[in-house]
Motif scaffolding. Sequence first.
Motif, short mmCIF file in Angstrom:
data_model
loop_
_atom_site.label_atom_id
_atom_site.label_comp_id
_atom_site.label_asym_id
_atom_site.label_seq_id
_atom_site.Cartn_x
_atom_site.Cartn_y
_atom_site.Cartn_z
N HIS A 29 0.85 -1.19 0.00
CA HIS A 29 0.00 0.00 0.00
C HIS A 29 0.88 1.23 0.00
N SER B 239 0.67 6.60 -5.50
CA SER B 239 1.12 6.36 -6.87
C SER B 239 2.55 6.87 -7.03
N ASP C 206 -1.22 -4.90 -9.86
CA ASP C 206 -1.13 -3.50 -9.47
C ASP C 206 -2.50 -2.85 -9.55
N GLU C 207 -2.74 -1.88 -8.69
CA GLU C 207 -4.03 -1.17 -8.61
C GLU C 207 -5.19 -2.16 -8.49
N GLY D 190 -7.39 -2.29 -6.38
CA GLY D 190 -8.63 -1.63 -6.00
C GLY D 190 -9.49 -1.23 -7.18
N ASP D 191 -8.92 -1.22 -8.39
CA ASP D 191 -9.68 -0.85 -9.58
C ASP D 191 -10.20 -2.07 -10.34
N CYS E 61 -0.05 -7.97 -4.42
CA CYS E 61 -0.97 -6.95 -4.92
C CYS E 61 -0.52 -5.59 -4.44
N THR F 22 -1.90 -1.25 -4.20
CA THR F 22 -2.94 -0.24 -4.40
C THR F 22 -2.56 1.04 -3.67
N HIS F 23 -3.07 2.15 -4.18
CA HIS F 23 -2.94 3.43 -3.47
C HIS F 23 -4.25 3.78 -2.78
N ARG F 24 -5.27 2.95 -2.96
CA ARG F 24 -6.59 3.24 -2.43
C ARG F 24 -6.78 2.58 -1.06
N LEU G 73 -8.59 0.17 0.79
CA LEU G 73 -9.47 -0.97 0.50
C LEU G 73 -10.51 -1.16 1.60
#
Length: 652
Positions: free
Chosen positions: A358, A361, A431-432, A434-435, A470, A472-474, A476
């Motif tokens: 985590h 970006s 990668d990403e 969360g999308d 995995c 993500t920048h989000r 979760l």
Amino acid sequence: MQWMASNMPAEAGGPAGPGTDFSMIERSRQRSFELYRLDPGRGEPPRVLTTSALKNHREPMERFMRIARSGMEVLFGQIREAGYVVLLTDTHGVAVDFINNPLFDQDWRRAGLWLGSCWTEEKEGTCAVALANLEQRAITVHHEEHFRAPNKKLTCSAVPIFGTDGRMLAVLDASAIESPDDKRSQHLVLQMVRSAARMAEDANFLHEFEHHSVLRLARRRDFLEVSADGMVALDEAGRIVAISQSLREQGALLPALGHCIEEVFDLRFEQVMQAAHQGGYPLTTRHLATGTQCFALVRPPRRRPSAPAAPSAAARREVPPEAGADALQVIAGLDPQMQTNAQQALRVLDKGLAILLHGESGSGKEAFAKAMHEASARRAQPFVAVNCAAIPETLIESELFGYREGAFTGARSKGARGKIAQAHGGTLFLDEIGDMPQAMQTRLLRVLAEREVTPLGSEKPIAVDVQLICATHRDLREMVAQGQFRLDLYYRLNSVTLELPALRDRADKNALIDSLLREDGRQLYSRAVAITAAARDLLLRHDWPGNIRQLKNVLRTAMALSGGEAIAPEHLPAEVHGGQPPVLPPERMLSLGSMQEVMVAQVHDERTALLQALKTHHWNVTEAARSLGLSRATVYRHMQRWEIVSPNRLGD
């Protein structure tokens, strides 16, 4: 089945006799007072576990939760309008899954009917989940029968769920905050919960023995396909290796475990195999011990997936500890947080755990994932990276899972291997994450649980063995709360979470600048490029919203503008100067006569820098503009002015 019901013990979960619930409840109330010394007037709701504590209860239940979910949804559909919530708890009384009407979330929370709530006799006293766990039988605890005052408005019907070995797996519960005072109003609800629990048990049995022949047995031929009385699993030699819970409760087939089918039923194993291969027509037989006639329908074993060739011992050679440490130490640099991440990564690598990175970006998540791969025993196998945000939603399924020929219009004639299959034996980096679309989240969850993938248009699964990382920048957890990310997938992915710090928070920015000047300088000029103290100070004071990616692009552009000489403030973009254009020192002011030559050289350097930024970002104008500190409109204007055309538009 009647020929087995006579052997059913009273405590095995069959219909309770008169007064049974009452005596169970009275014993529980006595324990609550005398053994646990609980205060019935205590006012707070049941305890709800933290996210990290709940994960310890959910992880061992993941496979069964996925199987039981369909039965829970059927049950909820039947009782939703009556104001019920459906809970699935583990044998410790912790709610590991639930379905509710979100319109009444606050009511459910206040009542403790929520994910992670703890329903144990030790903490709550008399309640349905606790008694179902302790007594291992179905029960309704209604209104005043609850021990603690806050629970006395509830009505709860709970049924234990058993595994294929006869041990308890979970408890299924339906609870309501408001209901009629007469307890008899809950009889039908309890039967619905029983039915859903039996569905979960049978589905778990079929899944557990999917590679075995399974006989569905019934006294009535008409009910054989829709409502069998029980199931029996056979191995390749025709021996009975398991019986379903419905038969286990009745007792008659327990002595049959380990015996050949011919010793228990008037049926030869060859007949069973023939029926399986010819479409599963019903067989008529009888139970030899009782002489009772019954009917059997055979489900053939599912063929085990053929795994790709496993990596050789040489390919999967052990990596010396120092090699792994070096690979991660380089990426960690001199920052304490990154060094801690590297140490934790070394401890969990090759342990079969999913790892979640985590960070913002550009903070180096993919580079860190590659370093982990290089530090693992899988370093000689593929590292396959997939950016879930960059693939169109319509293509992500075929990209991840692959497809066979003719699966859809435009498919390759020989099909295609998906990214997951390509990573077999190595590392899969998502990668990403969360999308990822929610439909794909469901399929990915199954792949992770079953360790096999089924390409589009194919019915034959392919076994896969990957180290999953995995990123993500989000947030979760927030996405889970908003229903945008599956809770079960979230718990599957974050066995270990590593937080990568933003560049502005790193303690080793000086060292990073020197490292990039050295690496990129060698690529451009075959030597390291120097930087002035003033320029370095500007870089250190900047907040770097694009993190390491942005720093790298700024330095490459500055190297191009400096022509390989020491980078000075005027070579840095306006964003690094706080949005103001750089001011040249007096000694570097030029005469009007030489200004035209400098302007021509500057235009050439600016065109080179813009072209390099566009190529670096794969002609993504937005990313290139951000790295240069320019607006998209300015980049497009310069592209038109300097006749820079994207490769995607050369054919226009």
